[in-house]
Design a protein around this motif. Structure first.
Motif, PDB file in Angstrom:
ATOM      1  N   SER A 213      53.956  41.778  31.841  1.00 39.99           N
ATOM      2  CA  SER A 213      54.567  42.895  32.565  1.00 39.99           C
ATOM      3  C   SER A 213      55.923  42.525  33.159  1.00 39.99           C
ATOM      4  N   GLY A 214      56.171  41.232  33.364  1.00 40.47           N
ATOM      5  CA  GLY A 214      57.403  40.804  34.012  1.00 40.47           C
ATOM      6  C   GLY A 214      57.418  41.043  35.510  1.00 40.47           C
ATOM      7  N   ARG A 215      56.281  41.330  36.085  1.00 38.68           N
ATOM      8  CA  ARG A 215      56.204  41.611  37.521  1.00 38.68           C
ATOM      9  C   ARG A 215      56.644  40.393  38.324  1.00 38.68           C
ATOM     10  N   THR A 216      57.359  40.653  39.411  1.00 30.32           N
ATOM     11  CA  THR A 216      57.903  39.563  40.222  1.00 30.32           C
ATOM     12  C   THR A 216      57.353  39.573  41.656  1.00 30.32           C
ATOM     13  N   LYS A 217      56.225  40.246  41.858  1.00 34.68           N
ATOM     14  CA  LYS A 217      55.554  40.222  43.154  1.00 34.68           C
ATOM     15  C   LYS A 217      54.056  40.197  42.910  1.00 34.68           C
ATOM     16  N   PRO A 218      53.280  39.932  43.948  1.00 34.77           N
ATOM     17  CA  PRO A 218      51.833  39.788  43.744  1.00 34.77           C
ATOM     18  C   PRO A 218      51.163  41.098  43.351  1.00 34.77           C
ATOM     19  N   ILE A 219      49.918  40.981  42.891  1.00 31.98           N
ATOM     20  CA  ILE A 219      49.036  42.132  42.740  1.00 31.98           C
ATOM     21  C   ILE A 219      47.898  42.094  43.761  1.00 31.98           C
ATOM     22  N   ALA A 220      47.777  40.998  44.502  1.00 31.60           N
ATOM     23  CA  ALA A 220      46.672  40.873  45.459  1.00 31.60           C
ATOM     24  C   ALA A 220      47.004  39.836  46.515  1.00 31.60           C
ATOM     25  N   ASP A 221      46.476  40.061  47.719  1.00 29.17           N
ATOM     26  CA  ASP A 221      46.533  39.058  48.779  1.00 29.17           C
ATOM     27  C   ASP A 221      45.346  38.110  48.688  1.00 29.17           C
ATOM     28  N   ASP A 222      44.192  38.651  48.271  1.00 29.71           N
ATOM     29  CA  ASP A 222      42.956  37.875  48.192  1.00 29.71           C
ATOM     30  C   ASP A 222      42.147  38.361  47.000  1.00 29.71           C
ATOM     31  N   LEU A 223      41.019  37.698  46.744  1.00 30.27           N
ATOM     32  CA  LEU A 223      40.200  37.987  45.569  1.00 30.27           C
ATOM     33  C   LEU A 223      38.745  38.188  45.981  1.00 30.27           C
ATOM     34  N   SER A 224      38.129  39.251  45.467  1.00 28.89           N
ATOM     35  CA  SER A 224      36.721  39.537  45.728  1.00 28.89           C
ATOM     36  C   SER A 224      35.883  39.185  44.504  1.00 28.89           C
ATOM     37  N   VAL A 225      34.736  38.563  44.758  1.00 26.84           N
ATOM     38  CA  VAL A 225      33.801  38.223  43.683  1.00 26.84           C
ATOM     39  C   VAL A 225      32.386  38.507  44.154  1.00 26.84           C
ATOM     40  N   HIS A 226      31.553  38.960  43.235  1.00 28.95           N
ATOM     41  CA  HIS A 226      30.127  39.169  43.490  1.00 28.95           C
ATOM     42  C   HIS A 226      29.381  38.042  42.787  1.00 28.95           C
ATOM     43  N   ARG A 282      42.519  33.807  49.360  1.00 27.10           N
ATOM     44  CA  ARG A 282      41.182  33.518  49.849  1.00 27.10           C
ATOM     45  C   ARG A 282      40.158  34.275  49.003  1.00 27.10           C
ATOM     46  N   ILE A 283      38.919  33.821  49.071  1.00 21.18           N
ATOM     47  CA  ILE A 283      37.825  34.476  48.356  1.00 21.18           C
ATOM     48  C   ILE A 283      37.013  35.316  49.333  1.00 21.18           C
ATOM     49  N   PHE A 284      36.729  36.546  48.947  1.00 20.04           N
ATOM     50  CA  PHE A 284      35.785  37.389  49.646  1.00 20.04           C
ATOM     51  C   PHE A 284      34.543  37.497  48.758  1.00 20.04           C
ATOM     52  N   VAL A 285      33.476  36.795  49.147  1.00 15.65           N
ATOM     53  CA  VAL A 285      32.206  36.937  48.423  1.00 15.65           C
ATOM     54  C   VAL A 285      31.617  38.257  48.905  1.00 15.65           C
ATOM     55  N   ASP A 286      31.964  39.290  48.181  1.00 14.08           N
ATOM     56  CA  ASP A 286      31.808  40.654  48.664  1.00 14.08           C
ATOM     57  C   ASP A 286      30.407  41.212  48.456  1.00 14.08           C
ATOM     58  N   GLU A 287      29.656  40.629  47.526  1.00 22.04           N
ATOM     59  CA  GLU A 287      28.282  41.064  47.299  1.00 22.04           C
ATOM     60  C   GLU A 287      27.454  39.892  46.800  1.00 22.04           C
ATOM     61  N   VAL A 288      26.280  39.710  47.377  1.00 19.48           N
ATOM     62  CA  VAL A 288      25.243  38.832  46.854  1.00 19.48           C
ATOM     63  C   VAL A 288      23.941  39.265  47.510  1.00 19.48           C
ATOM     64  N   GLY A 289      22.859  39.226  46.756  1.00 24.74           N
ATOM     65  CA  GLY A 289      21.601  39.648  47.343  1.00 24.74           C
ATOM     66  C   GLY A 289      20.413  39.187  46.529  1.00 24.74           C
ATOM     67  N   TYR A 290      19.284  39.052  47.204  1.00 23.30           N
ATOM     68  CA  TYR A 290      18.010  38.707  46.578  1.00 23.30           C
ATOM     69  C   TYR A 290      16.980  39.778  46.939  1.00 23.30           C
ATOM     70  N   GLN A 291      16.293  40.290  45.945  1.00 23.60           N
ATOM     71  CA  GLN A 291      15.300  41.333  46.185  1.00 23.60           C
ATOM     72  C   GLN A 291      13.948  40.714  46.551  1.00 23.60           C
ATOM     73  N   ALA A 292      13.342  41.251  47.600  1.00 20.61           N
ATOM     74  CA  ALA A 292      12.094  40.712  48.134  1.00 20.61           C
ATOM     75  C   ALA A 292      10.924  41.677  47.895  1.00 20.61           C
ATOM     76  N   ARG A 293       9.730  41.112  47.865  1.00 18.70           N
ATOM     77  CA  ARG A 293       8.524  41.900  47.645  1.00 18.70           C
ATOM     78  C   ARG A 293       8.269  42.860  48.812  1.00 18.70           C
ATOM     79  N   ILE A 294       7.613  43.939  48.476  1.00 19.08           N
ATOM     80  CA  ILE A 294       7.244  44.935  49.487  1.00 19.08           C
ATOM     81  C   ILE A 294       5.787  44.729  49.866  1.00 19.08           C
ATOM     82  N   ALA A 295       5.518  44.603  51.140  1.00 22.47           N
ATOM     83  CA  ALA A 295       4.137  44.484  51.605  1.00 22.47           C
ATOM     84  C   ALA A 295       3.374  45.759  51.281  1.00 22.47           C
ATOM     85  N   SER A 296       2.099  45.620  50.995  1.00 21.72           N
ATOM     86  CA  SER A 296       1.296  46.766  50.563  1.00 21.72           C
ATOM     87  C   SER A 296       1.291  47.895  51.592  1.00 21.72           C
TER      88      SER A 296
END
Length: 478
Positions: A213-226, A282-296
């Motif tokens: 693209s030839g862009r001469t400025k950033p596209i982001a200040d930080d980065l998000s990852v899941h 910087r990194i923003f760990v924007d999503e992470v999760g573990y699914q847990a069992r439902i009690a009866s």
């Protein structure tokens, strides 16, 4: 030539003596507060009880209503409640439909204008994630063109640049965060389902698009990852093989960003010993999760059928505590968001919260609260990262010469092999090709007459051919 599959093992997290203060904040990616009948008063109070200070909300762009902020009334109520309780709200702004950017005339420009309108309406919100999991077909299509060439990275780079410029045009002080990368993808344009990009190869496309693209400025200040686990029962220490990214593979993410953007106007991640940390990504760990069992006795709160293997509440809390400690020791991680705080009631959706739909606290609630309090500083070895100019994990085994030898690496690579006589520059035999990460590539040599020979192997990183590894060995013919 044959390939021998190997398994990569990841070391478990070890926590030891107290270290430097953590730069990581903790929160959730959850819209439960936004839609709550009380405007989120109870939801945000619950976050403060956990010691959390952040709530990421989704803001959808609907191209059929380009001038309307979706759910504006809900945002008005909930942001007011969040402010009263000291919770910072961040927005993830992305298209409601996967083909919106490409099928809408001037779609990229309209999306950017919408982002600008949102930040004008809500000046309290100082962190904006533009786009969401563009390497997955659920959120961006198409991923590849008719010839099988990847294109999602190119479109997403254009959208990211436009969003960055539009938001900064409203307020240069807003933190514009890129992409919300999915941790996985198959890189197969001909796959029967889920035609997608791995995050590493997606970033390679993004970097190529930026440079072209030839862009001469950033596209982001930080980065998000899941960085969800590959399987819901995998501990955080398991991670992924290249070219995917788990929570223990953030060095891989940093290297991929360096490969994509070094030498450009886009900031990179801070490297160990770098005094200019304030100017780095910087990194923003924007999503992470573990699914847990439902009690009866709580099954009545839910509907449908579960679709993943589950863990118990105590294991969920232990895994969340491990993630909190891990991120607190990485100076490049600005935020860890769990997805969600409160379970969704549809079992095919997400039951990853520490709170049930009726307000009951899971056992993991107290574990997360204690872990956040205990990890205001790093209690282990602080993560130190430096980019490499070599192929990561490249090695060669020559012990079976003159019959054969093996090369491998911890990332995808191309190779050139030559067999020569030391007394001559004449190439006797050779091979060119490509190898996958974590696989041995076995080279069988032709029968050679008696005498001295030299094998030379040049390996180049798939996503950055400037990173190389060279191996040579002199041996005797049979």
């Amino acid at each position: 030539m044959r390939r021998i599959t190997a398994v990569l093992a990841f070391a478990c997290l070890a926590l030891a003596l107290a270290g430097a203060a953590s730069s990581t904040t903790f929160g959730v990616a959850d819209d439960a507060g936004k839609y709550a009948e009380d405007g989120g008063a109870g939801f945000f109070t619950m976050l403060t009880q956990l010691g959390m200070t952040e709530n990421r909300m989704a803001v959808f762009w609907d191209p059929s209503q380009p001038t309307t902020i979706v759910d504006q009334a809900f945002f008005d109520r909930s942001i007011s409640q969040a402010q009263r309780r000291g919770i910072d709200v961040m927005f993830a702004i992305y298209p409601l439909k996967a083909r919106a950017l490409v099928d809408t005339p001037n779609g990229i420009q309209l999306f950017a204008q919408y982002a600008a309108k949102v930040v004008e309406r809500y000046p309290y919100v100082r962190k904006i994630v533009c786009l969401n999991e563009g390497n997955q077909p659920r959120f961006h299509q198409p991923q590849f063109d008719d010839s099988g060439n990847g294109i999602s990275g190119y479109v997403q780079e254009q959208a990211m640049a436009a969003c960055y410029d539009a938001v900064k045009g409203v307020d240069p002080g807003i933190d514009v965060i890129a992409f919300g990368l999915s941790p996985r993808g198959n890189d197969d344009f001909d796959a029967p389902s889920n035609v997608s990009h791995s995050p590493i190869r997606f970033l390679e496309e993004v970097g190529d698009a930026y440079r072209q693209s030839g862009r001469t400025k950033p596209i982001a200040d930080d980065l998000s990852v899941h960085c969800y686990p590959n399987v819901n029962t995998d501990a955080p220490s398991v991670g992924y093989q290249w070219p995917k990214i788990g929570c223990v593979n953030l060095d891989r993410l940093k290297q991929a960003w360096w490969d994509a953007f070094h030498g450009t106007a886009q900031p990179l991640f801070r490297e160990a010993g770098d005094p200019g940390a304030d100017a780095n990504l910087r990194i923003f760990v924007d999503e992470v999760g573990y699914q847990a069992r439902i009690a009866s006795d709580k099954a009545r709160l839910y509907s449908g059928a579960e679709n993943v293997p589950l863990i118990d509440e105590t294991t969920q809390g232990r895994y969340y505590a491990q993630l909190i400690a891990l991120m607190a020791c990485d100076p490049d991680v600005a935020l860890l968001n769990f997805f969600h705080a409160v379970d969704e009631t549809s079992l095919p959706a997400w039951q990853s919260g520490v709170v049930l739909p009726d307000g009951t606290h899971r056992a993991s609630f107290a574990q997360v609260k204690d872990a956040i309090l205990a990890n205001q500083s790093c209690h282990g070895k602080s993560a130190e990262w430096r980019h490499t100019d070599r192929v990561v994990g490249a090695r060669a085994t020559f012990k079976t010469l003159p019959r054969s030898f093996v090369v491998r690496a911890d990332e995808g690579f191309t190779y050139q092999v030559q067999i020569t006589r030391p007394s001559s520059t004449r190439r006797l035999t050779g091979a060119d090709g490509a190898g996958d990460a974590a696989r041995d590539v076995l080279f069988k040599l032709p029968r050679l007459s008696k005498g001295s020979y030299r094998v030379t192997v040049i390996m180049r990183a798939e996503t950055n051919p400037e990173r190389t590894a060279l191996f040579t060995r002199t041996f005797k013919g049979a």
